[in-house]
Design an enzyme around this catalytic site. Structure first.
Site, short mmCIF file in Angstrom:
data_model
loop_
_atom_site.label_atom_id
_atom_site.label_comp_id
_atom_site.label_asym_id
_atom_site.label_seq_id
_atom_site.Cartn_x
_atom_site.Cartn_y
_atom_site.Cartn_z
N HIS A 171 -26.07 16.67 17.56
CA HIS A 171 -27.35 17.18 18.06
C HIS A 171 -28.34 16.03 17.99
O HIS A 171 -28.62 15.50 16.91
CB HIS A 171 -27.85 18.35 17.21
CG HIS A 171 -29.25 18.78 17.52
ND1 HIS A 171 -29.57 19.57 18.60
CD2 HIS A 171 -30.44 18.49 16.91
CE1 HIS A 171 -30.87 19.77 18.64
NE2 HIS A 171 -31.42 19.14 17.63
N ASP B 222 -32.04 22.06 29.61
CA ASP B 222 -32.76 22.30 30.87
C ASP B 222 -32.35 21.35 32.00
O ASP B 222 -33.06 21.24 33.00
CB ASP B 222 -34.29 22.23 30.67
CG ASP B 222 -34.83 23.47 29.97
OD1 ASP B 222 -34.25 24.56 30.18
OD2 ASP B 222 -35.80 23.36 29.23
N SER C 144 -21.30 7.11 28.45
CA SER C 144 -20.53 8.35 28.48
C SER C 144 -20.04 8.64 29.89
O SER C 144 -20.33 9.68 30.48
CB SER C 144 -21.36 9.52 27.93
OG SER C 144 -22.66 9.51 28.47
#
Length: 438
Positions: free
Chosen positions: A176, A228, A312
């Site tokens: 996180h 979002d 990534s």
């Protein structure tokens, strides 16, 4: 030099976590099995943009970096504590107001590269059995949230990361994160972004599992949520066949599925992207063939920071300059590697590859009111050629010193070059020397 004070405060509280331990035991545990590594990196970057009308066409900078990485051992007890820390210093060796933009050095308000920049960061860690939780300035590396080092220093992210290896050959990975920091910045509260959309997210969550048993098979699955913006899923399967002592054959499949999420700050997203590669090796020679496909009217997008990209993107055709991830793009790659140890020069290697992409088309893109992509046009094509020569010193007083010479050329159809990365020729020379001090 800038210190992340939240992490520093946590370090001061470390002793309070185990009040029953003597100070000598705590100190001894932290120092036992600790490591201290000084890595120097010297980086020359030259890029000549060929079709960038109205923009800066010439970029050339040279910088030297010092990075000190400390990883402590652990305090005694069932729950064991430790700390990881780093300090880095980047120095300008050559730059100019009309040559910035390589991302090696931060640029001041006057448009000139800074002479130097530095920072200190840290993370606390707690370990139980074979599971470890970290909080602070971290450098995760996984298919949905990877930092990686493409310039002098690795970008960092602020947050939590949990790694567990309670089962042999199985990694559980979760995190996180709420802020990022470019590799050429000292701003610990910088943005985490969707790189191509250039839209900021409030936080990122991910979880994944990777399984790599003996026998050459590897499997992994990850899921992430950019608040979002999107939900992203990743799957990988690979296998290595050792045909005999000199010959080997491997296959690697990567698949991403990305869907818009929450307030859809980057617009509507419905994207599936995959790549399949095969590598055949015989003695010092290796040949790799790869095919990559984007299904979607928006590009395959991934982690970005304030200015720099993350890493990534575990796709076969994500190479030195571009990712071949444009809307509906299909691309193929041919790569050749040569290990010169077989010819009496251990440590010397050569690589060259050619990647060609076509079918780039976002003419049907409709991202809704927040659509952030739609600029590629139709029938786009491009190719990239990369060449790399690398030498690693095998022994002696400068053992592990590496020298890399990298050259790349990119050519694209006109509309695509304006939308993504302008055609260019570039050269990178990278010297790196890691020295273990502890």
């Amino acid at each position: 030099m800038k210190l992340n004070m939240s992490s520093a405060c946590l370090l001061l509280l470390l002793g309070a976590c185990s009040p029953g331990l003597m100070a000598e035991e705590v100190a001894g545990g932290l120092l036992a099995d600790s490591s201290l590594v000084l890595t120097q990196r010297n980086f020359y970057f030259h890029r000549n943009l060929l079709n960038n009308p109205g923009g800066q066409n010439y970029r050339e900078e040279w910088a030297h970096g010092f990075q000190l990485d400390f990883a402590s051992g652990y305090t005694p007890g069932t729950v064991r504590f430790g700390v990881d820390a780093y300090a880095h210093l980047g120095l300008k060796l050559d730059s100019g107001k009309g040559r910035t933009g390589t991302d090696l050095l931060p640029v001041g308000s006057d448009g000139r590269a800074e002479d130097e920049y530095s920072e200190v960061g840290a993370a606390v860690k707690a370990r139980v059995s074979r599971s470890e939780l970290k909080y602070g300035n971290l450098m995760p590396m996984n298919p949905v949230f990877g930092t990686g080092a493409a310039r002098l220093f690795t970008p960092t992210a602020t947050g939590f990361q949990l790694n567990s290896r309670e089962i042999d050959d199985l990694l559980l990975d979760a995190g996180h994160f709420t802020a990022g920091n470019d590799g050429n910045s000292t701003n610990f509260d910088g943005a985490l972004k969707a790189l191509y959309a250039q839209v900021e997210t409030g936080h990122v969550d991910y979880a994944g599992v990777a399984f790599a048993p003996a026998g050459g098979t590897s499997l992994s699955f990850y899921a992430s949520r950019f608040d979002d913006i999107w939900r992203q899923y990743y799957a990988n399967a690979g296998h290595v066949f050792q045909l005999d002592e000199l010959r080997g054959l491997s296959f690697d499949l990567n698949l991403y599925r990305t869907l818009d999420e929450g307030q859809r700050r980057a617009g509507e997203i419905d994207n599936t992207t995959w790549s399949l590669s095969s590598r055949y090796s015989q003695g010092p020679h290796s040949l790799t063939l790869a095919y990559q496909r984007v299904h979607g009217d928006e590009p395959f997008d991934y982690l970005g920071f304030d200015r720099q990209p993350g890493t990534s993107i575990y796709l076969a055709n994500s190479v030195q300059v571009v990712d071949f991830n444009a809307p509906n793009e299909r691309s193929w790659q041919m790569r050749y590697d040569l290990d010169m140890a077989a010819f009496g020069v251990p440590g010397l290697s050569f690589m060259t590859r050619y990647v060609s992409g076509d079918h780039i088309d976002d003419s049907h893109y409709d991202g809704g009111p927040n659509g952030a992509y739609g600029r590629y046009g139709g029938d786009g094509k491009r190719w990239e050629r990369d060449i790399e020569l690398r030498y690693v010193v095998q022994d002696g007083p400068v053992k592990d010193l590496s020298v890399r010479l990298r050259q790349a050329s990119l050519r694209s159809s006109a509309e695509l070059a304006r939308a993504d990365t302008a055609d260019n020729n570039e050269v990178r020379v990278i010297l790196e020397y890691p020295l273990s001090l502890l």
